[in-house]
Write a protein that holds these residues in place. Structure first.
Motif, mmCIF file in Angstrom:
data_model
loop_
_atom_site.group_PDB
_atom_site.id
_atom_site.type_symbol
_atom_site.label_atom_id
_atom_site.label_comp_id
_atom_site.label_asym_id
_atom_site.label_seq_id
_atom_site.Cartn_x
_atom_site.Cartn_y
_atom_site.Cartn_z
ATOM 1 N N TYR A 12 0.825 -1.207 0.000
ATOM 2 C CA TYR A 12 0.000 0.000 0.000
ATOM 3 C C TYR A 12 0.860 1.259 0.000
ATOM 4 C CZ TYR A 12 0.848 0.591 5.047
ATOM 5 O OH TYR A 12 1.427 0.778 6.275
ATOM 6 N N ALA A 13 0.231 2.352 -0.441
ATOM 7 C CA ALA A 13 0.850 3.674 -0.342
ATOM 8 C C ALA A 13 -0.072 4.528 0.520
ATOM 9 C CB ALA A 13 0.995 4.296 -1.722
ATOM 10 N N LEU A 14 0.535 5.295 1.403
ATOM 11 C CA LEU A 14 -0.220 6.138 2.330
ATOM 12 C C LEU A 14 -0.043 7.604 1.927
ATOM 13 C CD1 LEU A 14 -1.743 5.586 5.009
ATOM 14 C CD2 LEU A 14 0.417 5.916 6.205
ATOM 15 N N VAL A 15 -1.138 8.298 1.656
ATOM 16 C CA VAL A 15 -1.040 9.708 1.253
ATOM 17 C C VAL A 15 -2.125 10.526 1.950
ATOM 18 C CG1 VAL A 15 -0.115 9.153 -1.046
ATOM 19 C CG2 VAL A 15 -2.559 9.441 -0.776
ATOM 20 N N ASN A 16 -1.883 11.829 2.084
ATOM 21 C CA ASN A 16 -2.920 12.637 2.735
ATOM 22 C C ASN A 16 -3.566 13.659 1.797
ATOM 23 O OD1 ASN A 16 -0.779 14.311 2.589
ATOM 24 N ND2 ASN A 16 -0.793 14.974 4.733
ATOM 25 N N MET A 17 -3.200 13.582 0.494
ATOM 26 C CA MET A 17 -3.822 14.510 -0.455
ATOM 27 C C MET A 17 -4.607 13.730 -1.497
ATOM 28 S SD MET A 17 -0.838 17.276 -0.892
ATOM 29 C CE MET A 17 -1.303 17.679 -2.553
ATOM 30 N N GLU A 18 -5.855 14.146 -1.718
ATOM 31 C CA GLU A 18 -6.718 13.406 -2.640
ATOM 32 C C GLU A 18 -6.149 13.384 -4.062
ATOM 33 O OE1 GLU A 18 -10.823 14.454 -2.403
ATOM 34 O OE2 GLU A 18 -11.405 12.681 -3.551
ATOM 35 N N SER A 19 -5.516 14.504 -4.467
ATOM 36 C CA SER A 19 -4.981 14.553 -5.838
ATOM 37 C C SER A 19 -3.872 13.511 -6.019
ATOM 38 C CB SER A 19 -4.451 15.953 -6.142
ATOM 39 O OG SER A 19 -3.512 16.317 -5.158
ATOM 40 N N ARG A 20 -3.034 13.344 -4.991
ATOM 41 C CA ARG A 20 -1.963 12.327 -5.067
ATOM 42 C C ARG A 20 -2.568 10.933 -5.072
ATOM 43 N NH1 ARG A 20 2.660 12.075 -1.118
ATOM 44 N NH2 ARG A 20 3.446 10.616 -2.665
ATOM 45 N N LYS A 21 -3.603 10.765 -4.256
ATOM 46 C CA LYS A 21 -4.288 9.471 -4.216
ATOM 47 C C LYS A 21 -4.780 9.089 -5.615
ATOM 48 C CE LYS A 21 -8.593 9.243 -3.477
ATOM 49 N NZ LYS A 21 -9.807 9.174 -4.299
ATOM 50 N N ASN A 22 -5.416 10.045 -6.286
ATOM 51 C CA ASN A 22 -5.965 9.770 -7.614
ATOM 52 C C ASN A 22 -4.860 9.441 -8.619
ATOM 53 O OD1 ASN A 22 -8.537 10.199 -6.710
ATOM 54 N ND2 ASN A 22 -8.570 12.371 -7.277
ATOM 55 N N ARG A 23 -3.750 10.178 -8.516
ATOM 56 C CA ARG A 23 -2.647 9.973 -9.455
ATOM 57 C C ARG A 23 -2.047 8.573 -9.285
ATOM 58 N NH1 ARG A 23 2.394 11.552 -8.879
ATOM 59 N NH2 ARG A 23 1.931 12.902 -7.127
ATOM 60 N N ILE A 24 -1.807 8.189 -8.032
ATOM 61 C CA ILE A 24 -1.188 6.878 -7.771
ATOM 62 C C ILE A 24 -2.153 5.760 -8.168
ATOM 63 C CG2 ILE A 24 -0.268 5.363 -5.960
ATOM 64 C CD1 ILE A 24 0.505 7.989 -4.444
ATOM 65 N N TYR A 25 -3.428 5.947 -7.835
ATOM 66 C CA TYR A 25 -4.451 4.938 -8.161
ATOM 67 C C TYR A 25 -4.487 4.710 -9.681
ATOM 68 C CZ TYR A 25 -9.075 2.769 -8.608
ATOM 69 O OH TYR A 25 -10.108 1.932 -8.921
ATOM 70 N N ASN A 26 -4.536 5.790 -10.443
ATOM 71 C CA ASN A 26 -4.630 5.655 -11.904
ATOM 72 C C ASN A 26 -3.362 5.035 -12.491
ATOM 73 O OD1 ASN A 26 -7.227 6.619 -12.094
ATOM 74 N ND2 ASN A 26 -6.548 8.755 -12.118
ATOM 75 N N ALA A 27 -2.207 5.432 -11.954
ATOM 76 C CA ALA A 27 -0.939 4.887 -12.461
ATOM 77 C C ALA A 27 -0.874 3.380 -12.198
ATOM 78 C CB ALA A 27 0.231 5.593 -11.792
ATOM 79 N N LEU A 28 -1.305 2.958 -11.023
ATOM 80 C CA LEU A 28 -1.213 1.540 -10.664
ATOM 81 C C LEU A 28 -2.155 0.666 -11.470
ATOM 82 C CD1 LEU A 28 -0.887 1.596 -6.791
ATOM 83 C CD2 LEU A 28 0.626 0.432 -8.390
ATOM 84 N N ARG A 29 -3.315 1.216 -11.787
ATOM 85 C CA ARG A 29 -4.315 0.419 -12.504
ATOM 86 C C ARG A 29 -3.817 -0.014 -13.871
ATOM 87 N NH1 ARG A 29 -10.360 0.832 -12.150
ATOM 88 N NH2 ARG A 29 -10.154 2.430 -13.746
ATOM 89 N N GLY A 30 -2.783 0.683 -14.354
ATOM 90 C CA GLY A 30 -2.192 0.348 -15.647
ATOM 91 C C GLY A 30 -1.597 -1.053 -15.673
ATOM 92 N N PHE A 31 -1.042 -1.507 -14.545
ATOM 93 C CA PHE A 31 -0.382 -2.820 -14.599
ATOM 94 C C PHE A 31 -0.735 -3.755 -13.451
ATOM 95 C CE2 PHE A 31 2.371 0.061 -12.406
ATOM 96 C CZ PHE A 31 2.832 -0.685 -11.334
ATOM 97 N N CYS A 32 -1.650 -3.364 -12.592
ATOM 98 C CA CYS A 32 -2.089 -4.288 -11.544
ATOM 99 C C CYS A 32 -3.619 -4.301 -11.562
ATOM 100 C CB CYS A 32 -1.557 -3.816 -10.186
ATOM 101 S SG CYS A 32 -1.945 -4.940 -8.846
ATOM 102 N N LYS A 33 -4.189 -5.526 -11.664
ATOM 103 C CA LYS A 33 -5.638 -5.644 -11.826
ATOM 104 C C LYS A 33 -6.401 -5.236 -10.576
ATOM 105 C CE LYS A 33 -7.239 -9.119 -15.087
ATOM 106 N NZ LYS A 33 -7.535 -10.544 -15.166
#
Ligand SMILES: C[C@@](CO)(OP(=O)(O)O)[C@H](O)COP(=O)(O)OP(=O)(O)OC[C@H]1O[C@@H](n2ccc(N)nc2=O)[C@H](O)[C@@H]1O
Ligand SMILES: Nc1ncnc2c1ncn2[C@@H]1O[C@H](COP(=O)(O)OP(=O)(O)O)[C@@H](O)[C@H]1O
Length: 284
Positions: free
Chosen positions: A254-275
């Motif tokens: 997991y990655a722990l973040v406190n900003m929603e914009s960072r959360k969205n960026r990491i989530y979208n990047a990860l979805r590229g290669f992890c189901k």
């Protein structure tokens, strides 16, 4: 009567192993916190004396091997309950993932049946029952943020974590907790988590310090048995920088973040290669 319980997953903020015990368990010290990724369980009184378990999960069995069934059987026999119950388990937490899904289901079952059968058991009594099911169950009875010691069953509540987001990624493999503990070599642990400092960071609501102190001594064991988990960890570090950790015995990272914009960026990047990727809030 029919009632419902929510069974949230946990993540480890720290996990330290101090020694091996004679009973086959390890003496540990870890900080856990619940997250907003949850199974949902309903309990309904039925005629007769049976426990009937149904579930939407194609993975966990609906019989005595299920921790929900085990917990219902335990509470029923301890208190001589001559009643039937139909339980439905909506499984949302990935199985054998280091997120204590099964333990949380067990804890929710103890809480739910305590209410359904009006047993009047205290939190402490439910935790003691939970100990008979698994080391993580007492924590899951209370939830929130806590320090767990012993084999994991001794719980000391601490201040709630500050608000934040967790992005979880799980590869399509299940990891057996006992395999990881058995493969751990105590003299090869390079760095132990700074548990006291983590408690202080949580008390100070210092999110940035919390992300710096995340630490889990089981990480290297799981990484060496499953190099693909290490690969995923490295990718997440690239996206997130600090604040990345494997939870429990893995394989969820997991990655722990406190900003929603960072959360969205990491989530979208990860979805590229992890189901299997989830972005949820820390529960407070
Ligand atoms: C690693 C952790 C961290 O939270 O969680 P998960 O990865 O399972 O979520 C826990 O210590 C897991 O707790 P839990 O999954 O309840 O374990 P149990 O059912 O009690 O034990 C399963 C097996 O793990 C090993 N075990 C467990 C706890 C412990 N303190 N020492 C151990 O050596 C033992 O081999 C035991 O037979
Ligand atoms: N209700 C349940 N939910 C998940 N796993 C369960 C359940 N009942 C029994 N199990 C078994 O418990 C084992 C550990 O499951 P789980 O709690 O999801 O993982 P972890 O201990 O890694 O957090 C799995 O092998 C699974 O088959």
């Amino acid at each position: 009567m029919k009632l419902f319980e929510k069974a949230p997953a946990k993540i480890n903020l720290t996990l330290d192993v101090i020694g091996k015990r004679d009973d086959g368990y390890h003496e540990i010290e870890m900080i856990m916190t619940t997250i907003d990724l949850a199974d949902r369980i309903s309990f309904e009184e039925i005629e007769g004396n049976q426990i009937i378990l149904e579930s939407n999960s194609g993975i966990v069995p609906n019989d005595e091997r299920n921790l929900v069934y085990k917990s219902a059987k335990l509470i029923k026999s301890k208190f001589n309950i001559d009643k039937g119950v139909k339980i439905y388990l909506e499984k949302n937490i990935p199985v054998a993932a280091g997120l204590a899904g099964g333990s949380s289901d067990a804890a929710a079952t103890l809480r739910g049946l305590n209410r359904l059968w009006k047993l009047g058991l205290s939190e402490k009594e439910l935790m003691e029952l939970g100990e008979e099911i698994g080391s993580d169950v007492p924590f899951c009875v209370v939830g929130g943020t806590a320090l767990a010691t012993g084999r994991g069953e001794k719980i000391q509540k601490i201040t709630s974590v500050p608000s934040g987001w967790v992005i979880l990624a799980k590869l399509p493999i299940g990891v057996s907790t006992s395999v990881i503990y058995n493969a751990l070599k105590l003299d090869e642990i390079k760095e132990h988590p700074k548990t006291e400092q983590m408690i202080k960071a949580i008390e100070d609501q210092d999110f940035s310090m919390m992300t710096k102190l995340l630490s889990n001594v089981l990480e290297n064991v799981t990484f060496s048995l499953y190099p693909q988990v290490k690969q995923l960890y490295k990718q997440m570090k690239q996206f997130s920088g600090e604040g990345v950790l494997m939870s429990g015995s893995g394989p969820t990272v997991y990655a722990l973040v406190n900003m929603e914009s960072r959360k969205n960026r990491i989530y979208n990047a990860l979805r590229g290669f992890c189901k299997e990727v989830y972005a949820v809030r820390l529960l407070r």
